[in-house]
Design an enzyme around this catalytic site. Structure first.
Site, PDB file in Angstrom:
ATOM      1  N   ARG A 160      24.242   6.943 -14.604  1.00  0.00           N
ATOM      2  CA  ARG A 160      23.132   7.912 -14.561  1.00  0.00           C
ATOM      3  C   ARG A 160      21.925   7.458 -15.392  1.00  0.00           C
ATOM      4  O   ARG A 160      21.170   8.282 -15.909  1.00  0.00           O
ATOM      5  CB  ARG A 160      23.572   9.303 -15.036  1.00  0.00           C
ATOM      6  CG  ARG A 160      24.669   9.930 -14.208  1.00  0.00           C
ATOM      7  CD  ARG A 160      24.178  10.308 -12.816  1.00  0.00           C
ATOM      8  NE  ARG A 160      25.181  11.072 -12.093  1.00  0.00           N
ATOM      9  CZ  ARG A 160      26.141  10.531 -11.342  1.00  0.00           C
ATOM     10  NH1 ARG A 160      26.198   9.218 -11.177  1.00  0.00           N
ATOM     11  NH2 ARG A 160      27.015  11.289 -10.708  1.00  0.00           N
ATOM     12  N   SER A 229      25.363  18.693 -10.401  1.00  0.00           N
ATOM     13  CA  SER A 229      25.908  18.646 -11.768  1.00  0.00           C
ATOM     14  C   SER A 229      24.773  18.845 -12.762  1.00  0.00           C
ATOM     15  O   SER A 229      23.818  18.068 -12.767  1.00  0.00           O
ATOM     16  CB  SER A 229      26.536  17.284 -12.037  1.00  0.00           C
ATOM     17  OG  SER A 229      27.504  17.013 -11.063  1.00  0.00           O
ATOM     18  N   GLU A 325      21.898  16.353 -17.149  1.00  0.00           N
ATOM     19  CA  GLU A 325      21.531  15.337 -16.156  1.00  0.00           C
ATOM     20  C   GLU A 325      20.201  15.764 -15.508  1.00  0.00           C
ATOM     21  O   GLU A 325      19.383  14.936 -15.125  1.00  0.00           O
ATOM     22  CB  GLU A 325      22.648  15.268 -15.105  1.00  0.00           C
ATOM     23  CG  GLU A 325      22.412  14.245 -14.033  1.00  0.00           C
ATOM     24  CD  GLU A 325      23.562  14.182 -13.027  1.00  0.00           C
ATOM     25  OE1 GLU A 325      24.740  14.194 -13.432  1.00  0.00           O
ATOM     26  OE2 GLU A 325      23.262  14.124 -11.830  1.00  0.00           O
TER      27      GLU A 325
HETATM   28  C1  FAD Z   1      23.950  19.870  -4.503  1.00  0.00           C
HETATM   29  C2  FAD Z   1      23.562  18.639  -5.276  1.00  0.00           C
HETATM   30  C3  FAD Z   1      24.460  17.582  -5.378  1.00  0.00           C
HETATM   31  C4  FAD Z   1      24.115  16.429  -6.085  1.00  0.00           C
HETATM   32  N1  FAD Z   1      25.018  15.397  -6.145  1.00  0.00           N
HETATM   33  C5  FAD Z   1      24.711  14.277  -6.816  1.00  0.00           C
HETATM   34  C6  FAD Z   1      25.637  13.185  -6.867  1.00  0.00           C
HETATM   35  O1  FAD Z   1      26.724  13.238  -6.292  1.00  0.00           O
HETATM   36  N2  FAD Z   1      25.284  12.083  -7.564  1.00  0.00           N
HETATM   37  C7  FAD Z   1      24.075  11.969  -8.191  1.00  0.00           C
HETATM   38  O2  FAD Z   1      23.812  10.928  -8.806  1.00  0.00           O
HETATM   39  N3  FAD Z   1      23.175  12.973  -8.151  1.00  0.00           N
HETATM   40  C8  FAD Z   1      23.461  14.128  -7.480  1.00  0.00           C
HETATM   41  N4  FAD Z   1      22.567  15.158  -7.451  1.00  0.00           N
HETATM   42  C9  FAD Z   1      21.263  15.015  -8.124  1.00  0.00           C
HETATM   43  C10 FAD Z   1      20.113  14.589  -7.182  1.00  0.00           C
HETATM   44  O3  FAD Z   1      20.535  14.618  -5.851  1.00  0.00           O
HETATM   45  C11 FAD Z   1      19.609  13.193  -7.523  1.00  0.00           C
HETATM   46  O4  FAD Z   1      19.196  13.133  -8.860  1.00  0.00           O
HETATM   47  C12 FAD Z   1      18.444  12.773  -6.621  1.00  0.00           C
HETATM   48  O5  FAD Z   1      18.121  11.419  -6.866  1.00  0.00           O
HETATM   49  C13 FAD Z   1      17.217  13.647  -6.825  1.00  0.00           C
HETATM   50  O6  FAD Z   1      16.195  13.247  -5.945  1.00  0.00           O
HETATM   51  P1  FAD Z   1      14.836  14.052  -5.903  1.00  0.00           P
HETATM   52  O7  FAD Z   1      13.899  13.323  -5.011  1.00  0.00           O
HETATM   53  O8  FAD Z   1      15.088  15.465  -5.531  1.00  0.00           O
HETATM   54  O9  FAD Z   1      14.370  13.929  -7.426  1.00  0.00           O
HETATM   55  P2  FAD Z   1      13.453  14.862  -8.314  1.00  0.00           P
HETATM   56  O10 FAD Z   1      14.268  15.998  -8.847  1.00  0.00           O
HETATM   57  O11 FAD Z   1      12.212  15.207  -7.612  1.00  0.00           O
HETATM   58  O12 FAD Z   1      13.126  13.853  -9.513  1.00  0.00           O
HETATM   59  C14 FAD Z   1      14.196  13.345 -10.302  1.00  0.00           C
HETATM   60  C15 FAD Z   1      13.635  12.302 -11.281  1.00  0.00           C
HETATM   61  O13 FAD Z   1      13.090  11.200 -10.550  1.00  0.00           O
HETATM   62  C16 FAD Z   1      11.716  10.995 -10.904  1.00  0.00           C
HETATM   63  N5  FAD Z   1      11.059  10.504  -9.687  1.00  0.00           N
HETATM   64  C17 FAD Z   1      11.153  11.031  -8.448  1.00  0.00           C
HETATM   65  N6  FAD Z   1      10.503  10.243  -7.576  1.00  0.00           N
HETATM   66  C18 FAD Z   1       9.991   9.193  -8.281  1.00  0.00           C
HETATM   67  C19 FAD Z   1       9.210   8.047  -7.949  1.00  0.00           C
HETATM   68  N7  FAD Z   1       8.835   7.784  -6.699  1.00  0.00           N
HETATM   69  N8  FAD Z   1       8.850   7.202  -8.942  1.00  0.00           N
HETATM   70  C20 FAD Z   1       9.228   7.434 -10.231  1.00  0.00           C
HETATM   71  N9  FAD Z   1       9.949   8.510 -10.601  1.00  0.00           N
HETATM   72  C21 FAD Z   1      10.334   9.370  -9.631  1.00  0.00           C
HETATM   73  C22 FAD Z   1      11.237  12.336 -11.387  1.00  0.00           C
HETATM   74  O14 FAD Z   1      10.115  12.206 -12.250  1.00  0.00           O
HETATM   75  C23 FAD Z   1      12.479  12.829 -12.123  1.00  0.00           C
HETATM   76  O15 FAD Z   1      12.551  12.234 -13.383  1.00  0.00           O
HETATM   77  C24 FAD Z   1      22.861  16.325  -6.728  1.00  0.00           C
HETATM   78  C25 FAD Z   1      21.943  17.394  -6.619  1.00  0.00           C
HETATM   79  C26 FAD Z   1      22.288  18.533  -5.898  1.00  0.00           C
HETATM   80  C27 FAD Z   1      21.300  19.647  -5.762  1.00  0.00           C
END
Ligand code: FAD
Length: 343
Positions: A160, A229, A325
């Site tokens: 992570r 999580s 996280e």
């Molecule tokens: C139901 C559910 C299940 C999940 N299961 C998992 C799992 O099994 N494993 C896991 O690892 N995670 C899991 N997650 C967490 C999530 O899916 C991941 O963290 C995912 O990568 C988030 O993507 P996002 O685009 O929504 O990120 P955001 O929430 O929009 O951003 C997350 C982080 O990334 C940064 N960011 C986003 N885009 C960029 C970019 N282009 N350049 C630089 N920084 C950027 C943001 O500033 C922030 O720090 C889960 C979440 C949910 C809701």
């Protein structure tokens, strides 16, 4: 460059809380990013699809919401190089690869969010992490105002974690992620739930199984707002783990190659008596204690208060400090969620 003013982010975060940003920049080209670099305020937040983001305050900071799309595939004798732009949806990319016979990402199916966010916390599930397939990350450097390539080693991936979450936080933006998939694919069936599949199983069958397990275990954010999580599974050193195990012999633990032992945060929260706990319209999920859910609240502050309650109860019972996280974003930008009353 597209910009939005006084924009409600309620539809852009999976906790579905309301938070208004004074200004949202939506860069979609390198020249937009160059323009943006000159406009950046002291505090801002880069938002992907908002599945790992808690907007704590009713006012959000300036938001950068990249809009980079496109996927390209190159085949060679040994395998496939796949490059995906940051704003592509992660699960769609997984489906696209498997449909083309490009195997490797099947264990990471149904992780919500964008491709650009995936390297930030080195997303992982069912025994696989992004770092196993990511060969290069393309990153726009706000200072130098140019694109830079990071090799896998340079990304400093671990559980992570990555360099983008630490040393390079807010210093630039990921525009593209590149993967290499060997043609000598073998399924990774190490994780409980997949280990009863035959060893000659297809990637499509692994993908289907992962989807089935995830849908049966995790609440769907579209039906019950959550961010997966909420806390990381703590990594304990051997001595601390032995101490814990003496007091709580049932603690689910996973030895790591580093010598540390990973302990299930959900179990700690459950044993602290919080599974199903509810207050102010938010709560700890009744089946998955690691997931904080929003039943009826419009305020990220309620989730923040709940997260602090969970942190403190777990610390009181086990002496372990949970680390969120989920990224906590205040009106002044990203900051730490936990108000340390211990440690
Ligand atoms: C139901 C559910 C299940 C999940 N299961 C998992 C799992 O099994 N494993 C896991 O690892 N995670 C899991 N997650 C967490 C999530 O899916 C991941 O963290 C995912 O990568 C988030 O993507 P996002 O685009 O929504 O990120 P955001 O929430 O929009 O951003 C997350 C982080 O990334 C940064 N960011 C986003 N885009 C960029 C970019 N282009 N350049 C630089 N920084 C950027 C943001 O500033 C922030 O720090 C889960 C979440 C949910 C809701």
């Amino acid at each position: 460059m597209k910009t939005l003013s006084n924009y409600s982010l309620k539809q852009n975060n999976s906790f579905a809380v309301d938070s208004i940003s004074p200004l949202v920049y939506c860069p979609s080209s390198e020249s937009d990013l160059q323009e943006l670099a000159d406009l950046l305020p002291a505090s801002f937040y880069i938002l992907g699809e908002g599945y790992n983001t808690l907007l704590v305050d009713s006012r959000a900071p300036v938001i950068i919401k990249p809009e980079f799309f496109g996927v390209s595939i190159r085949e060679c004798d040994e395998g496939y190089t796949v490059s995906a732009a940051a704003s592509e949806n992660w699960h769609e990319l997984v489906l696209h690869c498997i449909s083309k016979g490009i195997n490797g990402l099947e264990n990471l199916a149904l992780i919500p969010g964008s491709v650009g966010a995936a390297p930030i916390q080195n997303i992982g599930a069912y025994g696989v992490e992004l770092s196993q397939y990511c060969s290069e990350v393309t990153w726009f450097d706000f200072d130098k105002q140019q694109l830079t390539q990071f090799t896998n080693d340079e990304c400093k991936f671990s559980y992570r974690e990555s360099i983008f979450k630490h040393g390079l936080k807010n210093k630039g933006l990921i525009t593209q992620v590149t993967f290499f998939f060997t043609k000598k694919w073998k399924p990774n069936l190490s994780y409980a739930g997949l280990d009863d599949l035959p060893t000659n199983v297809s990637a499509q069958a692994v993908l289907n199984k992962v989807i089935e397990i995830r849908q049966s275990k995790l609440p769907d954010p579209n039906e019950l707002p959550n961010a997966g999580s909420f806390f990381k599974n703590p990594l304990l050193n051997k001595a601390d783990w032995l101490e814990l195990k003496k007091l709580f012999p049932d603690v689910p633990s996973y030895p790591q190659a580093s010598g540390h032992v990973k302990v299930a945060a959900g179990w700690l929260i459950q044993e602290a008596g919080l599974k199903g706990f509810e207050e102010n319209g938010v709560g700890v999920h009744k089946n998955q204690a690691l997931v904080l859910v929003n039943y009826t609240s419009n305020s990220g502050g309620s989730i923040s208060t709940l997260a602090n309650t969970v942190y403190n109860k777990v610390y009181e019972k086990f002496g372990i400090q949970l680390e969120p996280e989920v990224r906590a974003v205040f009106s002044t930008g990203e900051s730490t969620l936990i108000r340390l009353s211990h440690g």
